[in-house]
Design an enzyme around this catalytic site. Structure first.
Site, mmCIF file in Angstrom:
data_model
loop_
_atom_site.group_PDB
_atom_site.id
_atom_site.type_symbol
_atom_site.label_atom_id
_atom_site.label_comp_id
_atom_site.label_asym_id
_atom_site.label_seq_id
_atom_site.Cartn_x
_atom_site.Cartn_y
_atom_site.Cartn_z
ATOM 1 N N TYR A 115 -56.920 -49.753 -57.793
ATOM 2 C CA TYR A 115 -56.081 -50.947 -57.744
ATOM 3 C C TYR A 115 -56.340 -51.774 -56.498
ATOM 4 O O TYR A 115 -57.021 -51.328 -55.566
ATOM 5 C CB TYR A 115 -54.599 -50.557 -57.837
ATOM 6 C CG TYR A 115 -53.989 -50.051 -56.538
ATOM 7 C CD1 TYR A 115 -54.296 -48.785 -56.043
ATOM 8 C CD2 TYR A 115 -53.113 -50.839 -55.789
ATOM 9 C CE1 TYR A 115 -53.742 -48.323 -54.853
ATOM 10 C CE2 TYR A 115 -52.546 -50.387 -54.604
ATOM 11 C CZ TYR A 115 -52.864 -49.129 -54.143
ATOM 12 O OH TYR A 115 -52.327 -48.680 -52.969
ATOM 13 N N ARG A 126 -55.644 -37.273 -74.722
ATOM 14 C CA ARG A 126 -55.536 -36.647 -73.406
ATOM 15 C C ARG A 126 -56.440 -35.426 -73.243
ATOM 16 O O ARG A 126 -56.247 -34.403 -73.887
ATOM 17 C CB ARG A 126 -54.084 -36.257 -73.111
ATOM 18 C CG ARG A 126 -53.902 -35.770 -71.677
ATOM 19 C CD ARG A 126 -52.488 -35.337 -71.363
ATOM 20 N NE ARG A 126 -52.387 -34.906 -69.978
ATOM 21 C CZ ARG A 126 -52.768 -33.695 -69.561
ATOM 22 N NH1 ARG A 126 -53.219 -32.804 -70.424
ATOM 23 N NH2 ARG A 126 -52.676 -33.370 -68.283
ATOM 24 N N HIS A 142 -58.942 -33.774 -69.763
ATOM 25 C CA HIS A 142 -59.309 -34.078 -68.376
ATOM 26 C C HIS A 142 -60.663 -34.781 -68.287
ATOM 27 O O HIS A 142 -60.798 -35.814 -67.646
ATOM 28 C CB HIS A 142 -59.304 -32.811 -67.521
ATOM 29 C CG HIS A 142 -57.916 -32.314 -67.220
ATOM 30 N ND1 HIS A 142 -57.088 -31.813 -68.189
ATOM 31 C CD2 HIS A 142 -57.207 -32.288 -66.069
ATOM 32 C CE1 HIS A 142 -55.927 -31.484 -67.650
ATOM 33 N NE2 HIS A 142 -55.976 -31.759 -66.362
ATOM 34 N N LYS A 183 -59.339 -46.781 -53.299
ATOM 35 C CA LYS A 183 -57.964 -47.268 -53.522
ATOM 36 C C LYS A 183 -57.521 -46.824 -54.909
ATOM 37 O O LYS A 183 -57.451 -47.609 -55.864
ATOM 38 C CB LYS A 183 -57.885 -48.788 -53.332
ATOM 39 C CG LYS A 183 -56.473 -49.262 -53.003
ATOM 40 C CD LYS A 183 -56.493 -50.631 -52.380
ATOM 41 C CE LYS A 183 -55.101 -51.241 -52.229
ATOM 42 N NZ LYS A 183 -54.144 -50.454 -51.471
ATOM 43 N N GLU A 238 -53.514 -43.000 -40.784
ATOM 44 C CA GLU A 238 -52.910 -44.262 -41.238
ATOM 45 C C GLU A 238 -51.488 -43.930 -41.673
ATOM 46 O O GLU A 238 -51.068 -42.775 -41.605
ATOM 47 C CB GLU A 238 -53.720 -44.873 -42.388
ATOM 48 C CG GLU A 238 -53.806 -43.982 -43.618
ATOM 49 C CD GLU A 238 -54.668 -44.555 -44.749
ATOM 50 O OE1 GLU A 238 -54.951 -45.754 -44.749
ATOM 51 O OE2 GLU A 238 -55.042 -43.776 -45.643
HETATM 52 N N1 PDD Z 1 -51.417 -50.721 -49.456
HETATM 53 N N2 PDD Z 1 -53.736 -47.745 -46.101
HETATM 54 C C1 PDD Z 1 -53.122 -47.463 -47.255
HETATM 55 C C2 PDD Z 1 -52.906 -46.020 -47.628
HETATM 56 C C3 PDD Z 1 -52.689 -48.488 -48.107
HETATM 57 O O1 PDD Z 1 -52.085 -48.184 -49.280
HETATM 58 C C4 PDD Z 1 -52.880 -49.840 -47.708
HETATM 59 C C5 PDD Z 1 -52.434 -50.994 -48.558
HETATM 60 C C6 PDD Z 1 -53.531 -50.100 -46.486
HETATM 61 C C7 PDD Z 1 -53.809 -51.502 -46.019
HETATM 62 O O2 PDD Z 1 -54.800 -52.103 -46.823
HETATM 63 P P1 PDD Z 1 -54.890 -53.676 -47.010
HETATM 64 O O3 PDD Z 1 -54.901 -54.279 -45.633
HETATM 65 O O4 PDD Z 1 -56.172 -53.872 -47.714
HETATM 66 O O5 PDD Z 1 -53.696 -54.122 -47.794
HETATM 67 C C8 PDD Z 1 -53.950 -49.035 -45.704
HETATM 68 C C9 PDD Z 1 -51.041 -51.706 -50.430
HETATM 69 C C10 PDD Z 1 -50.571 -52.988 -49.847
HETATM 70 C C11 PDD Z 1 -50.075 -51.076 -51.427
HETATM 71 O O6 PDD Z 1 -50.374 -49.990 -51.882
HETATM 72 O O7 PDD Z 1 -49.065 -51.679 -51.782
#
Ligand code: PDD
Length: 284
Positions: A33, A100, A102, A147, A180
């Site tokens: 995403y 479904r 895996h 992501k 983070e």
């Molecule tokens: N989250 N680290 C994580 C784990 C994140 O989920 C996000 C962003 C960031 C920052 O990434 P960016 O600057 O590209 O938005 C760092 C989004 C906003 C969310 O899941 O809603």
């Protein structure tokens, strides 16, 4: 003005949008995403988000060339049609619908879903006073640079932090390395230098993070992408977190201990100035 969704290129009111329950995104969190914001109708750092989406798709072996999907045009259309100006765009691509199991067959057609909603405003007190964070152990998977929509560990971390009275939590390794937060990147400032954990597989390579690093370099602020220990975090002059949805939020304390004076610092404020103003802020 209204919330809308786009499913495989078809725009519908959000409340009418439906996805099949055998979509692998629903059953396995098998998808990736992006969250992209628009200010005054203009998507911010769109190309950077689409490049990362391609890297995420490649990372989960989703056989997809994002450039052929016309995503940029669909995103711009959605932003215009919802009419909010300041928009929060959520985009996800899942591996698609299949019975479904895996393991997946190569023949499944991916599903693209987007939602377009008004961008929530950030509480002014959070910007002026800073937020409180705690540190927690890492319970996520080993590919946090992807992501992925599989965010249950992040959800649990953020929810537990909120229940304990914190805004979010900084995830640290067993040897106290800062990574983070559950949904944002972390920066510290030390003697005028901007320092952030290196972009490896343990953090998301935030688009906002990259924007801030570039801005800092342009402003002749020295930047370091390297390992940050918890003790260095606690002794920092400033700490702030960054993401597309919050831009920058200064951190006033970690684990109950104030960061320096416990007040937001000048570098975070200077970095925030480089962001496009939301329509609401510009009209205030
Ligand atoms: N989250 N680290 C994580 C784990 C994140 O989920 C996000 C962003 C960031 C920052 O990434 P960016 O600057 O590209 O938005 C760092 C989004 C906003 C969310 O899941 O809603």
């Amino acid at each position: 003005m209204s919330d809308i969704a786009c499913i495989n290129g078809n725009f519908v009111p959000l409340a009418e949008a439906l996805v099949p329950i055998e979509d692998r995104g629903y059953q396995f969190a098998d998808g990736v995403y992006e969250v992209i914001v628009a200010h005054g109708g203009a998507p911010f750092l769109l190309d950077e988000h689409l490049d990362r989406l391609q890297r995420s798709a490649d990372g989960i072996r989703l056989d997809l060339d994002c450039t052929t999907l016309g995503l940029g045009a669909l995103i711009r259309r959605g932003i215009e049609e919802c009419g909010y100006g300041d928009v929060m765009v959520y985009l996800q691509i899942t591996r698609g619908v299949a019975s479904r199991e895996h393991a997946y067959a190569g023949s499944i057609t991916p599903n693209l879903v987007m939602t377009f909603k008004r961008k929530p405003t950030i509480d002014a007190a959070l910007r002026s006073d800073g937020i409180k964070l705690e540190t927690v152990a890492d319970t996520r998977w080993a590919h946090c640079n992807i992501k992925s929509i599989a965010l249950l560990a992040n959800v649990m971390i953020k929810n537990a932090a909120k229940q304990r009275g914190y805004f979010d939590a900084i995830i640290v390794t067993p040897d106290d390395e800062v990574l983070e937060t559950s949904c944002a990147n972390v920066f510290i400032v030390r003697d005028g230098r901007l320092i952030t954990p290196a972009a490896d597989t343990r953090i998301l390579h935030g688009i906002t993070r990259g924007f801030i690093l570039n801005n800092a370099r342009a402003l002749q602020i020295s930047v370091e992408e390297r390992s940050v220990g918890r003790s260095e975090l606690m002794a920092a002059d400033e700490v702030f977190m960054t993401s597309s949805s919050i831009d920058i939020l200064p951190v006033c304390s970690v684990d109950g201990q104030p960061i320096r004076s416990g007040k937001p610092g000048p570098i975070a404020a200077r970095m925030l100035e480089s962001f496009p103003k939301s329509a609401a802020a510009a009209n205030a």
